[in-house]
Design a protein around this motif. Sequence first.
Motif, PDB file in Angstrom:
ATOM      1  N   THR A  71       0.834  -1.202   0.000  1.00 11.57           N
ATOM      2  CA  THR A  71       0.000   0.000   0.000  1.00 11.57           C
ATOM      3  C   THR A  71       0.870   1.253   0.000  1.00 11.57           C
ATOM      4  OG1 THR A  71      -0.175  -0.074   2.414  1.00 11.57           O
ATOM      5  CG2 THR A  71      -1.954  -1.109   1.138  1.00 11.57           C
ATOM      6  N   HIS A  72       0.274   2.331  -0.441  1.00 13.31           N
ATOM      7  CA  HIS A  72       0.959   3.621  -0.540  1.00 13.31           C
ATOM      8  C   HIS A  72       1.389   4.118   0.847  1.00 13.31           C
ATOM      9  CE1 HIS A  72       1.874   7.642  -1.956  1.00 13.31           C
ATOM     10  NE2 HIS A  72       1.062   8.138  -1.036  1.00 13.31           N
ATOM     11  N   ALA A  73       2.564   4.719   0.876  1.00 15.95           N
ATOM     12  CA  ALA A  73       3.065   5.353   2.098  1.00 15.95           C
ATOM     13  C   ALA A  73       3.732   6.673   1.712  1.00 15.95           C
ATOM     14  CB  ALA A  73       4.065   4.441   2.803  1.00 15.95           C
ATOM     15  N   LYS A  74       3.916   7.528   2.690  1.00 14.81           N
ATOM     16  CA  LYS A  74       4.616   8.804   2.496  1.00 14.81           C
ATOM     17  C   LYS A  74       5.731   8.881   3.517  1.00 14.81           C
ATOM     18  CE  LYS A  74       0.491  11.266   1.058  1.00 14.81           C
ATOM     19  NZ  LYS A  74      -0.465  12.314   1.379  1.00 14.81           N
ATOM     20  N   ILE A  75       6.727   9.678   3.212  1.00 14.29           N
ATOM     21  CA  ILE A  75       7.815   9.916   4.154  1.00 14.29           C
ATOM     22  C   ILE A  75       7.829  11.402   4.477  1.00 14.29           C
ATOM     23  CG2 ILE A  75      10.292   9.745   4.592  1.00 14.29           C
ATOM     24  CD1 ILE A  75      10.342   7.542   2.422  1.00 14.29           C
ATOM     25  N   HIS A  76       7.643  11.720   5.759  1.00 10.23           N
ATOM     26  CA  HIS A  76       7.724  13.106   6.211  1.00 10.23           C
ATOM     27  C   HIS A  76       9.173  13.362   6.597  1.00 10.23           C
ATOM     28  CE1 HIS A  76       3.431  13.571   6.028  1.00 10.23           C
ATOM     29  NE2 HIS A  76       3.271  12.484   6.753  1.00 10.23           N
ATOM     30  N   THR A  77       9.872  14.074   5.728  1.00  8.90           N
ATOM     31  CA  THR A  77      11.309  14.259   5.916  1.00  8.90           C
ATOM     32  C   THR A  77      11.673  15.525   6.663  1.00  8.90           C
ATOM     33  OG1 THR A  77      11.573  15.424   3.813  1.00  8.90           O
ATOM     34  CG2 THR A  77      11.787  13.011   3.771  1.00  8.90           C
ATOM     35  N   GLY A  78      10.796  16.488   6.696  1.00  9.66           N
ATOM     36  CA  GLY A  78      11.141  17.769   7.312  1.00  9.66           C
ATOM     37  C   GLY A  78      12.022  18.593   6.396  1.00  9.66           C
ATOM     38  N   SER A  79      12.251  18.140   5.171  1.00 12.77           N
ATOM     39  CA  SER A  79      13.075  18.873   4.206  1.00 12.77           C
ATOM     40  C   SER A  79      12.289  20.021   3.599  1.00 12.77           C
ATOM     41  CB  SER A  79      13.528  17.939   3.072  1.00 12.77           C
ATOM     42  OG  SER A  79      14.257  16.867   3.592  1.00 12.77           O
ATOM     43  N   ALA A  80      13.013  20.851   2.885  1.00 14.69           N
ATOM     44  CA  ALA A  80      12.372  21.952   2.169  1.00 14.69           C
ATOM     45  C   ALA A  80      11.392  21.381   1.147  1.00 14.69           C
ATOM     46  CB  ALA A  80      13.432  22.798   1.479  1.00 14.69           C
ATOM     47  N   PRO A  81      10.270  22.063   0.921  1.00 12.62           N
ATOM     48  CA  PRO A  81       9.262  21.551  -0.028  1.00 12.62           C
ATOM     49  C   PRO A  81       9.821  21.297  -1.425  1.00 12.62           C
ATOM     50  CG  PRO A  81       8.401  23.420   1.200  1.00 12.62           C
ATOM     51  CD  PRO A  81       9.853  23.297   1.559  1.00 12.62           C
ATOM     52  N   SER A  82      10.894  21.971  -1.803  1.00 13.85           N
ATOM     53  CA  SER A  82      11.447  21.786  -3.146  1.00 13.85           C
ATOM     54  C   SER A  82      12.287  20.510  -3.261  1.00 13.85           C
ATOM     55  CB  SER A  82      12.300  22.992  -3.531  1.00 13.85           C
ATOM     56  OG  SER A  82      13.368  23.125  -2.613  1.00 13.85           O
ATOM     57  N   ASP A  83      12.693  19.924  -2.127  1.00 12.10           N
ATOM     58  CA  ASP A  83      13.476  18.684  -2.167  1.00 12.10           C
ATOM     59  C   ASP A  83      12.585  17.526  -2.577  1.00 12.10           C
ATOM     60  OD1 ASP A  83      15.667  20.093  -1.305  1.00 12.10           O
ATOM     61  OD2 ASP A  83      15.516  19.434   0.783  1.00 12.10           O
ATOM     62  N   ARG A 173      20.632   8.615   3.018  1.00 12.80           N
ATOM     63  CA  ARG A 173      20.494   9.999   2.548  1.00 12.80           C
ATOM     64  C   ARG A 173      19.119  10.568   2.897  1.00 12.80           C
ATOM     65  NH1 ARG A 173      19.202  12.473  -2.678  1.00 12.80           N
ATOM     66  NH2 ARG A 173      18.465  10.407  -3.208  1.00 12.80           N
ATOM     67  N   VAL A 174      18.091   9.727   2.843  1.00  9.14           N
ATOM     68  CA  VAL A 174      16.724  10.149   3.154  1.00  9.14           C
ATOM     69  C   VAL A 174      16.398   9.711   4.577  1.00  9.14           C
ATOM     70  CG1 VAL A 174      14.303   9.812   2.582  1.00  9.14           C
ATOM     71  CG2 VAL A 174      16.001   9.961   0.770  1.00  9.14           C
ATOM     72  N   GLN A 175      15.851  10.637   5.362  1.00  5.48           N
ATOM     73  CA  GLN A 175      15.443  10.314   6.725  1.00  5.48           C
ATOM     74  C   GLN A 175      14.090  10.954   7.001  1.00  5.48           C
ATOM     75  OE1 GLN A 175      18.577  11.529   9.384  1.00  5.48           O
ATOM     76  NE2 GLN A 175      19.918   9.880   8.726  1.00  5.48           N
ATOM     77  N   GLY A 176      13.348  10.346   7.905  1.00  7.37           N
ATOM     78  CA  GLY A 176      12.054  10.907   8.271  1.00  7.37           C
ATOM     79  C   GLY A 176      11.139   9.840   8.824  1.00  7.37           C
ATOM     80  N   GLN A 177       9.895  10.218   9.052  1.00  8.05           N
ATOM     81  CA  GLN A 177       8.904   9.291   9.584  1.00  8.05           C
ATOM     82  C   GLN A 177       7.958   8.874   8.469  1.00  8.05           C
ATOM     83  OE1 GLN A 177       6.495  10.630  12.887  1.00  8.05           O
ATOM     84  NE2 GLN A 177       5.988   8.526  13.407  1.00  8.05           N
ATOM     85  N   VAL A 178       7.691   7.586   8.421  1.00  8.58           N
ATOM     86  CA  VAL A 178       6.797   7.028   7.415  1.00  8.58           C
ATOM     87  C   VAL A 178       5.349   7.210   7.875  1.00  8.58           C
ATOM     88  CG1 VAL A 178       6.125   4.907   6.207  1.00  8.58           C
ATOM     89  CG2 VAL A 178       8.541   5.373   6.664  1.00  8.58           C
ATOM     90  N   ALA A 179       4.501   7.626   6.955  1.00  6.64           N
ATOM     91  CA  ALA A 179       3.061   7.738   7.199  1.00  6.64           C
ATOM     92  C   ALA A 179       2.374   6.709   6.315  1.00  6.64           C
ATOM     93  CB  ALA A 179       2.576   9.141   6.866  1.00  6.64           C
ATOM     94  N   CYS A 180       1.457   5.975   6.896  1.00  3.70           N
ATOM     95  CA  CYS A 180       0.808   4.873   6.188  1.00  3.70           C
ATOM     96  C   CYS A 180      -0.642   5.230   5.835  1.00  3.70           C
ATOM     97  CB  CYS A 180       0.844   3.618   7.051  1.00  3.70           C
ATOM     98  SG  CYS A 180       0.074   3.842   8.671  1.00  3.70           S
ATOM     99  N   ALA A 181      -1.301   4.317   5.157  1.00  4.53           N
ATOM    100  CA  ALA A 181      -2.721   4.461   4.823  1.00  4.53           C
ATOM    101  C   ALA A 181      -3.548   4.550   6.107  1.00  4.53           C
ATOM    102  CB  ALA A 181      -3.170   3.278   3.987  1.00  4.53           C
ATOM    103  N   GLU A 182      -4.701   5.176   6.021  1.00  2.00           N
ATOM    104  CA  GLU A 182      -5.559   5.369   7.196  1.00  2.00           C
ATOM    105  C   GLU A 182      -5.929   4.041   7.866  1.00  2.00           C
ATOM    106  OE1 GLU A 182      -8.914   7.788   6.121  1.00  2.00           O
ATOM    107  OE2 GLU A 182      -7.636   9.409   5.406  1.00  2.00           O
ATOM    108  N   ALA A 183      -6.213   3.014   7.085  1.00  2.72           N
ATOM    109  CA  ALA A 183      -6.614   1.721   7.662  1.00  2.72           C
ATOM    110  C   ALA A 183      -5.497   1.076   8.471  1.00  2.72           C
ATOM    111  CB  ALA A 183      -7.069   0.763   6.558  1.00  2.72           C
ATOM    112  N   LEU A 184      -4.263   1.425   8.163  1.00  2.00           N
ATOM    113  CA  LEU A 184      -3.096   0.859   8.859  1.00  2.00           C
ATOM    114  C   LEU A 184      -2.612   1.777   9.981  1.00  2.00           C
ATOM    115  CD1 LEU A 184      -1.200  -1.596   8.699  1.00  2.00           C
ATOM    116  CD2 LEU A 184       0.134  -0.354   6.993  1.00  2.00           C
ATOM    117  N   ASP A 185      -3.182   2.979  10.054  1.00  2.00           N
ATOM    118  CA  ASP A 185      -2.734   3.990  11.003  1.00  2.00           C
ATOM    119  C   ASP A 185      -3.397   3.798  12.370  1.00  2.00           C
ATOM    120  OD1 ASP A 185      -1.431   6.167  12.016  1.00  2.00           O
ATOM    121  OD2 ASP A 185      -2.705   7.647  11.042  1.00  2.00           O
TER     122      ASP A 185
END
Length: 192
Positions: A71-83, A173-185
Motif C-alpha cells: 500500500t501507498h506510504a509517504k515519508i515526512h522528511t522535514g526537508s524543504a518543499p522543493s526537495d 540519505r533520506v530520513q524521516g517518519q513514514v506515514a501509512c494508509a488510514e486503515a493501517l494507522d
Amino acid sequence: MQIQIRQTTNAETPAICDLIEAAFGDEQGLEVAQLTRDLLADPSAQPLLSLVATAQRTEIGDPPLGHILFTHAKIHTGSAPSDPIPSAAILAPLAVRSDVQSQGIGGRLIADGLARLTAAGVDLVFVLGHPGYYSRHGFVPAGNLGLDAPYPIPPEHADAWMVQALRQGLLGRVQGQVACAEALDDPRHWRE
C-alpha cells in the motif's frame, strides 16, 4: 509445483481473506483479514499492489496459494518543499497457505511485487516483520537509517522495522517518519 503470480481481482477478496485467516490462525488471522479488507477499500492506500500466487493450472474458484499486499506510504522528511521526497510503499500482509509454506511462494510474491513496484517508480518499500525472513529478501533495518515507523517500535523489536531501496543512493540519505494508509494507522497494527 509451477506457480503463477498475478494481480488480484475484487471478486477474490473473500478467498484471500480466508487464506489470511488460516495462515495467521485464530484471532490474529481474523484481525489481519479485516485489515486486508480495510486496506483494499481505503482510498489513502492507493496506489496499491495486490498479488496472488496460484498453481499454474488453477481452475476458476480454486483458492490462492499465497497473497501479498503493498500500500501507498509517504515519508515526512522535514526537508524543504522543493526537495524531492522518495515514493514509498508498505508491505503488509504476506500470507502463504500452511500446506505449501517453505516452498518459496512467499519469496516469489515478494520478488514479483518489488519488480512491479520498481517498474512503477516506487523508491522505498517498508515492512514490519520477521528480520530473519525479510533480510533474505533484501530488507535491512530501517530505524538505524533514520527512517521511523508510523508508531514507535519497542527497542527489542527494532530490527523488525525494515526497508528496501528500489533505487540506489537513497538509504542513509533520506530520513524521516513514514506515514501509512488510514486503515493501517492504528498503534495495534505496529506491534511485532
